[in-house]
Design a protein around this motif. Sequence first.
Motif, short mmCIF file in Angstrom:
data_model
loop_
_atom_site.label_atom_id
_atom_site.label_comp_id
_atom_site.label_asym_id
_atom_site.label_seq_id
_atom_site.Cartn_x
_atom_site.Cartn_y
_atom_site.Cartn_z
N ILE A 293 0.77 -1.24 0.02
CA ILE A 293 0.02 0.03 0.05
C ILE A 293 0.83 1.08 0.00
CG2 ILE A 293 -1.60 1.43 1.40
CD1 ILE A 293 -2.58 -1.23 2.42
N THR A 294 0.74 2.17 -0.82
CA THR A 294 1.43 3.30 -0.97
C THR A 294 0.43 4.62 -0.44
OG1 THR A 294 0.67 3.80 -3.30
CG2 THR A 294 2.98 2.71 -2.87
N PHE A 295 1.03 5.54 -0.02
CA PHE A 295 0.27 6.85 0.39
C PHE A 295 1.05 7.94 0.27
CE2 PHE A 295 1.31 4.43 4.12
CZ PHE A 295 1.89 5.46 5.03
N GLN A 296 0.45 9.37 0.30
CA GLN A 296 1.41 10.57 0.29
C GLN A 296 1.62 11.11 1.58
OE1 GLN A 296 -0.44 12.82 -3.10
NE2 GLN A 296 1.34 12.10 -4.32
N VAL A 297 2.70 11.81 1.83
CA VAL A 297 2.89 12.36 3.11
C VAL A 297 3.54 13.75 2.60
CG1 VAL A 297 3.21 10.22 4.52
CG2 VAL A 297 5.28 11.47 3.49
N LYS A 298 3.51 14.60 3.41
CA LYS A 298 4.25 16.09 3.30
C LYS A 298 5.27 16.17 4.29
CE LYS A 298 2.24 19.89 4.60
NZ LYS A 298 1.43 21.20 4.59
N ILE A 299 6.59 16.71 3.80
CA ILE A 299 7.32 16.60 5.11
C ILE A 299 7.17 17.93 5.66
CG2 ILE A 299 10.03 16.86 5.31
CD1 ILE A 299 10.34 15.10 2.67
N ILE A 300 7.00 17.82 6.98
CA ILE A 300 6.90 19.04 7.99
C ILE A 300 8.27 19.41 8.30
CG2 ILE A 300 6.23 19.85 10.13
CD1 ILE A 300 3.83 19.01 8.12
N ASP B 188 16.41 12.63 9.55
CA ASP B 188 15.18 12.51 10.58
C ASP B 188 14.21 13.35 10.21
OD1 ASP B 188 16.84 10.67 11.88
OD2 ASP B 188 16.82 11.94 13.72
N ALA B 189 12.90 12.93 10.10
CA ALA B 189 11.79 13.81 9.69
C ALA B 189 10.54 13.59 10.26
CB ALA B 189 11.62 13.45 8.16
N ILE B 190 9.69 14.73 10.44
CA ILE B 190 8.33 14.62 10.95
C ILE B 190 7.50 14.69 9.38
CG2 ILE B 190 6.82 15.66 12.24
CD1 ILE B 190 8.94 16.96 13.90
N VAL B 191 6.74 13.76 9.30
CA VAL B 191 5.99 13.93 8.12
C VAL B 191 4.42 13.97 8.48
CG1 VAL B 191 7.57 12.94 6.63
CG2 VAL B 191 5.83 11.46 7.80
N GLN B 192 3.51 14.44 7.44
CA GLN B 192 2.09 14.54 7.81
C GLN B 192 1.37 13.78 6.52
OE1 GLN B 192 0.40 18.44 7.34
NE2 GLN B 192 -0.87 18.05 9.09
N LEU B 193 0.40 12.89 7.11
CA LEU B 193 -0.40 12.03 5.80
C LEU B 193 -1.17 13.23 5.02
CD1 LEU B 193 -1.77 9.35 8.29
CD2 LEU B 193 0.12 9.02 6.35
N THR B 194 -1.21 13.02 3.96
CA THR B 194 -2.14 13.91 3.21
C THR B 194 -3.35 13.09 2.90
OG1 THR B 194 -1.29 13.14 0.99
CG2 THR B 194 -0.26 14.98 1.91
N ASP B 195 -3.49 11.81 3.15
CA ASP B 195 -4.96 11.13 3.07
C ASP B 195 -4.87 10.60 4.30
OD1 ASP B 195 -6.56 9.46 2.45
OD2 ASP B 195 -5.66 8.07 0.95
N THR B 196 -6.07 10.66 4.91
CA THR B 196 -6.51 10.69 6.43
C THR B 196 -6.85 9.19 6.39
OG1 THR B 196 -8.41 11.28 6.16
CG2 THR B 196 -6.91 12.79 6.98
N SER B 197 -6.90 8.42 5.13
CA SER B 197 -7.13 6.95 5.04
C SER B 197 -6.54 6.15 5.88
CB SER B 197 -7.25 6.17 3.89
OG SER B 197 -8.35 7.07 2.98
N VAL C 58 4.98 7.29 -0.40
CA VAL C 58 5.70 6.22 0.41
C VAL C 58 4.93 5.00 0.50
CG1 VAL C 58 6.96 7.96 1.72
CG2 VAL C 58 4.88 7.06 2.69
N LYS C 59 5.82 4.09 1.01
CA LYS C 59 5.13 2.65 1.78
C LYS C 59 5.62 2.16 2.84
CE LYS C 59 8.01 -0.53 -0.87
NZ LYS C 59 7.95 -1.67 -1.83
#
Length: 129
Positions: free
Chosen positions: A27-34, A40-49, A95-96
């Motif tokens: 399964i793949t989905f998109q994240v935005k890098i905060i 090292d990273a904090i990322v935010q889901l763009t798809d709340t599924s 990402v996956k």
Amino acid sequence: MRTSFIALFLIGLLQLSCTKKDDLNTITFQVKIIKEVCNDAIVQLTDTSFKQYAENGFAFEGQNYDHVFFTRFSCEDRTKMQTLTSDLTGLVVTVKLLKAPKEEPNCGSCRATVSSRPAKSQFIEIVGL
């Protein structure tokens, strides 16, 4: 004849059970890098599924974020994200999830990290920009 059919059927079932792919790795989905510092990273889901993999209400640099998690980019992933600037803030990537971090014995990185991180963390691999 009947015994041969049953044996072939059982072998077929065994093969199917051995080749079944784990959804976690497909399964793949998109994240935005905060924020990203030395991979090292904090990322935010763009798809709340996929919100079960992230947390809500994370306070960072004066803002509250929902659907975020901490991750560490591999050197290979960092190479995939080559941009004109070293700042990856705001970049959206596909990402996956992985069960474990990638083994990279020849990957060097600095020891700096983000100033604070969400409690939830995930291992990911970048599959697209």
